[in-house]
Design a protein around this motif. Sequence first.
Motif, PDB file in Angstrom:
ATOM      1  N   ALA B 257       0.998  -1.052   0.116  1.00 26.65           N
ATOM      2  CA  ALA B 257       0.016   0.214  -0.052  1.00 26.65           C
ATOM      3  C   ALA B 257       0.814   1.202  -0.073  1.00 26.65           C
ATOM      4  CB  ALA B 257      -0.626  -0.222   1.208  1.00 26.65           C
ATOM      5  N   VAL B 258       0.776   2.018  -0.860  1.00 24.25           N
ATOM      6  CA  VAL B 258       1.604   3.283  -1.230  1.00 24.25           C
ATOM      7  C   VAL B 258       0.544   4.593  -0.993  1.00 24.25           C
ATOM      8  CG1 VAL B 258       3.355   4.176  -2.606  1.00 24.25           C
ATOM      9  CG2 VAL B 258       3.163   1.903  -2.819  1.00 24.25           C
ATOM     10  N   GLY B 259       1.021   5.286  -0.160  1.00 24.46           N
ATOM     11  CA  GLY B 259       0.416   6.492   0.111  1.00 24.46           C
ATOM     12  C   GLY B 259      -1.075   6.405   0.390  1.00 24.46           C
ATOM     13  N   ILE B 260      -1.350   5.410   1.097  1.00 29.75           N
ATOM     14  CA  ILE B 260      -2.534   5.261   1.551  1.00 29.75           C
ATOM     15  C   ILE B 260      -2.894   5.288   3.076  1.00 29.75           C
ATOM     16  CG2 ILE B 260      -4.831   3.465   1.670  1.00 29.75           C
ATOM     17  CD1 ILE B 260      -3.704   2.257  -0.941  1.00 29.75           C
ATOM     18  N   SER B 261      -3.583   5.975   3.462  1.00 25.87           N
ATOM     19  CA  SER B 261      -3.646   6.316   5.211  1.00 25.87           C
ATOM     20  C   SER B 261      -4.044   4.953   5.844  1.00 25.87           C
ATOM     21  CB  SER B 261      -4.419   7.406   5.674  1.00 25.87           C
ATOM     22  OG  SER B 261      -5.841   6.810   5.336  1.00 25.87           O
ATOM     23  N   GLY B 262      -4.972   4.323   5.518  1.00 23.84           N
ATOM     24  CA  GLY B 262      -5.254   2.959   6.063  1.00 23.84           C
ATOM     25  C   GLY B 262      -6.436   3.372   6.848  1.00 23.84           C
ATOM     26  N   ALA B 263      -7.478   3.870   6.261  1.00 20.62           N
ATOM     27  CA  ALA B 263      -8.927   3.692   7.104  1.00 20.62           C
ATOM     28  C   ALA B 263      -9.486   2.525   7.017  1.00 20.62           C
ATOM     29  CB  ALA B 263      -9.883   4.534   6.111  1.00 20.62           C
ATOM     30  N   ILE B 264     -10.223   2.483   8.246  1.00 20.82           N
ATOM     31  CA  ILE B 264     -10.978   1.057   8.560  1.00 20.82           C
ATOM     32  C   ILE B 264     -11.597   0.435   7.240  1.00 20.82           C
ATOM     33  CG2 ILE B 264     -13.030   1.881   9.414  1.00 20.82           C
ATOM     34  CD1 ILE B 264     -12.844  -0.048  11.705  1.00 20.82           C
ATOM     35  N   GLN B 265     -12.139   1.485   6.317  1.00 18.72           N
ATOM     36  CA  GLN B 265     -12.888   0.829   5.166  1.00 18.72           C
ATOM     37  C   GLN B 265     -11.919   0.340   4.247  1.00 18.72           C
ATOM     38  OE1 GLN B 265     -13.408   3.836   6.429  1.00 18.72           O
ATOM     39  NE2 GLN B 265     -15.799   4.569   6.551  1.00 18.72           N
ATOM     40  N   HIS B 266     -10.833   0.701   4.141  1.00 20.36           N
ATOM     41  CA  HIS B 266      -9.628   0.086   3.196  1.00 20.36           C
ATOM     42  C   HIS B 266      -9.244  -1.001   3.585  1.00 20.36           C
ATOM     43  CE1 HIS B 266      -6.800   0.179  -0.136  1.00 20.36           C
ATOM     44  NE2 HIS B 266      -6.073  -0.090   0.683  1.00 20.36           N
ATOM     45  N   LEU B 267      -8.937  -0.947   5.140  1.00 23.66           N
ATOM     46  CA  LEU B 267      -8.371  -2.270   5.828  1.00 23.66           C
ATOM     47  C   LEU B 267      -9.236  -3.556   5.554  1.00 23.66           C
ATOM     48  CD1 LEU B 267      -6.501  -0.674   8.706  1.00 23.66           C
ATOM     49  CD2 LEU B 267      -5.484  -1.202   6.857  1.00 23.66           C
ATOM     50  N   ALA B 268     -10.482  -3.235   5.676  1.00 22.45           N
ATOM     51  CA  ALA B 268     -11.526  -4.348   5.763  1.00 22.45           C
ATOM     52  C   ALA B 268     -11.376  -5.010   4.502  1.00 22.45           C
ATOM     53  CB  ALA B 268     -12.793  -3.757   5.868  1.00 22.45           C
ATOM     54  N   GLY B 269     -10.893  -4.465   3.351  1.00 24.55           N
ATOM     55  CA  GLY B 269     -10.801  -5.257   2.039  1.00 24.55           C
ATOM     56  C   GLY B 269      -9.559  -5.881   1.758  1.00 24.55           C
ATOM     57  N   VAL B 270      -8.657  -5.549   2.707  1.00 21.26           N
ATOM     58  CA  VAL B 270      -7.326  -5.926   2.156  1.00 21.26           C
ATOM     59  C   VAL B 270      -6.816  -6.652   3.318  1.00 21.26           C
ATOM     60  CG1 VAL B 270      -6.825  -4.249   0.800  1.00 21.26           C
ATOM     61  CG2 VAL B 270      -6.016  -3.991   2.990  1.00 21.26           C
ATOM     62  N   ASN B 271      -7.233  -6.776   4.725  1.00 17.73           N
ATOM     63  CA  ASN B 271      -6.422  -7.422   5.729  1.00 17.73           C
ATOM     64  C   ASN B 271      -6.656  -8.853   5.924  1.00 17.73           C
ATOM     65  OD1 ASN B 271      -9.151  -8.053   6.572  1.00 17.73           O
ATOM     66  ND2 ASN B 271      -9.191  -6.459   8.213  1.00 17.73           N
ATOM     67  N   GLN B 272      -7.064  -9.612   4.911  1.00 17.23           N
ATOM     68  CA  GLN B 272      -6.848 -11.161   4.632  1.00 17.23           C
ATOM     69  C   GLN B 272      -5.575 -11.233   3.700  1.00 17.23           C
ATOM     70  OE1 GLN B 272      -9.318 -13.208   6.129  1.00 17.23           O
ATOM     71  NE2 GLN B 272     -10.017 -11.381   7.078  1.00 17.23           N
ATOM     72  N   SER B 273      -4.845 -10.359   3.620  1.00 17.24           N
ATOM     73  CA  SER B 273      -3.577 -10.410   2.743  1.00 17.24           C
ATOM     74  C   SER B 273      -2.777 -11.225   3.673  1.00 17.24           C
ATOM     75  CB  SER B 273      -3.183  -9.180   2.328  1.00 17.24           C
ATOM     76  OG  SER B 273      -4.193  -8.584   1.548  1.00 17.24           O
ATOM     77  N   LYS B 274      -1.864 -12.003   3.039  1.00 16.70           N
ATOM     78  CA  LYS B 274      -0.836 -12.532   4.044  1.00 16.70           C
ATOM     79  C   LYS B 274       0.355 -11.926   4.481  1.00 16.70           C
ATOM     80  CE  LYS B 274       2.216 -16.796   3.799  1.00 16.70           C
ATOM     81  NZ  LYS B 274       3.373 -16.978   2.972  1.00 16.70           N
ATOM     82  N   VAL B 275       0.967 -11.044   3.515  1.00 15.63           N
ATOM     83  CA  VAL B 275       1.693  -9.997   4.155  1.00 15.63           C
ATOM     84  C   VAL B 275       1.602  -8.693   3.656  1.00 15.63           C
ATOM     85  CG1 VAL B 275       4.264  -9.371   3.770  1.00 15.63           C
ATOM     86  CG2 VAL B 275       3.765 -11.631   4.167  1.00 15.63           C
ATOM     87  N   ILE B 276       1.461  -7.688   4.416  1.00 17.58           N
ATOM     88  CA  ILE B 276       1.042  -6.127   4.213  1.00 17.58           C
ATOM     89  C   ILE B 276       2.354  -5.445   4.345  1.00 17.58           C
ATOM     90  CG2 ILE B 276      -0.183  -4.297   4.607  1.00 17.58           C
ATOM     91  CD1 ILE B 276      -2.795  -6.293   5.288  1.00 17.58           C
ATOM     92  N   VAL B 277       2.637  -4.621   3.189  1.00 15.03           N
ATOM     93  CA  VAL B 277       3.676  -3.553   3.210  1.00 15.03           C
ATOM     94  C   VAL B 277       3.145  -2.258   3.260  1.00 15.03           C
ATOM     95  CG1 VAL B 277       5.941  -2.461   2.442  1.00 15.03           C
ATOM     96  CG2 VAL B 277       5.356  -5.233   2.242  1.00 15.03           C
ATOM     97  N   ALA B 278       3.419  -1.390   4.111  1.00 15.55           N
ATOM     98  CA  ALA B 278       2.917   0.083   3.891  1.00 15.55           C
ATOM     99  C   ALA B 278       3.945   1.160   3.631  1.00 15.55           C
ATOM    100  CB  ALA B 278       1.812   0.335   5.309  1.00 15.55           C
ATOM    101  N   ILE B 279       4.018   1.875   2.857  1.00 12.02           N
ATOM    102  CA  ILE B 279       4.762   2.924   2.323  1.00 12.02           C
ATOM    103  C   ILE B 279       4.070   4.339   2.500  1.00 12.02           C
ATOM    104  CG2 ILE B 279       6.171   3.941   0.548  1.00 12.02           C
ATOM    105  CD1 ILE B 279       6.604   1.063  -0.349  1.00 12.02           C
TER     106      ILE B 279
END
Lengths: 245, 314
Positions: B257-279
């Motif tokens: 995830a690049v330049g995404i703050s990580g609002a709860i609505q966004h995290l809900a759609g991606v938090n099943q990912s195995k590995v998450i990288v935030a930039i």
Amino acid sequence: MNILVCISQAPDTTSRIAFKDGDTRFDEAGVTFIVNPYDEWYALVRGLELKEQLGGTVTCLMVGTAAVEPSIRKALAIGADEAVRIDLDPTDAIQTATAIADSARGKGYDLVLCGKETIDHNGGAVPGMLAELLDLPYVPLATKLDRAGDAWVIDRDAAGGTETVEVTGAVVVGAAKGLAEQRIPNMRGIMAARTKTLAVETSSAAPATAVRAFALPPAKGAVKLVPADRPEELVRLLREEAKVI
Amino acid sequence: MAILAAIPVKEGRATKAGLEAASYAASLAAASGAEAVAVVSGDLSGDGGLGAVGIARVLHHAGTGVDGGAVARAVEAAARAAAATAVVAPHDDFGRAVAPRAAVRLGAGCITGVTALPDGGAVRRGVFSGKASAAVTASTPVVVYTVSPNAFGVRQTGGGAAAVEPLACDTGADRVRVRGFKAAGAGGGVPLPEAERVVSAGRGLKGPEHWGIVEDLARALGAATACSRPVSDIGWRPHHEHVGQTGIAIRPTLYIAVGISGAIQHLAGVNQSKVIVAINTDPEAPFFKAADYGIVGDAFDVLPKLTEAVKALH
């Protein structure tokens, strides 16, 4: 054009999710319910746009107890002409779909719009079941819906791209993002909604599945930060530690 | 007795989500001593790759595979012919169109978006857009499942080719007809829900003209591209790239995830990912609480260097 829009409600997208009664039920304490976004923003609004273009009536239908009536009034405030509430507290998709089908059968709807899924159950099964029960074709994941002569022309998300399909006669459509833009109800709509017809029907539809227990995902460990000037260290970690590249 | 996999094909082969559903069906069959059978509607080349994931027999319906109503009739015919106790389809556009209809025709309970094999009579599926899961049971003799893409994986069994038999079933004329197809540009045509790796960007990119650095990294990783809701709402990126609670939910092995703050609505759609990288430039961005790895830094500076470092692996 006789259009039916099926709506549902779900916890607000910012809700903290918790369970009660030994993790068998969703804890509604302090939770605000909203009309399911796929139903409201895309299905309902596209239904209203088509009515404005082609004439006709938009009926909004919801399965639920009297507690869901604020959601129905909101759909009426946005512009639905009339509403039906089926007085049932459903626990699975077949129960919901059967209740809707029993009410909609024989009413001559040219178009039945549903959201692609609700944001709480994420089942996406009601529209397909409804289509089967009404013996209508069904197009899921629709991002564009237009009338061309006596046919519906629909864009839908398909494996690897967008497929354009055509259906003659009545159809059930599962609305996805892109189908329409959200509308905010204005004061006139809110006032008008108070006097619009809201018919209440009953149903004896039964479920076929049940939730045994809910669970929250395990907590994440702390993030491992890599200095901004050493992205090659991130690549090394992704390869050697996480083993994902 | 059999477990029946209802599988979509593209250019004669089972799709990746289809192979995952077939793997799920084969595992279910192996666990219960049942035969693993598949039903396919549409052009099929050989066994479509289904024997290699443990399917013994493919029932081939000479239809187009386009109209979910017609396919559901073929699935019902196959399920009755094979005496299937379970029907398994992928949770994709095909499964959404076919599985609920087949469940109604079979009087079967329908459990969609499952993420694992049944355990103790219940099967797990994601609910609340990835914020929780539920163990679900069915009270019917036959059960229809759809399997979440990227949840179960494709499991090669080293089996030989499956026997292909024609399925006699008159499903009538299709009521849904295809008029055209437009392939998605990014990600080499990999559907976002099936992508193993995803590079996603948000408003931090400051404008659609800056997406080149995102696409470069995605290309180096063999990843699909995605975006946050604000970015698709203001038209910087197409709607089908929006991941999150009101876009699509994904579970890749790697989500950057690049330049995404990580609002709860966004995290809900991606938090099943195995590995998450935030930039992100903001060390307080909520995404860092959901991420496994992070870089606090400017995307315009970090991404090109990261892309070079990935390329150096090859």
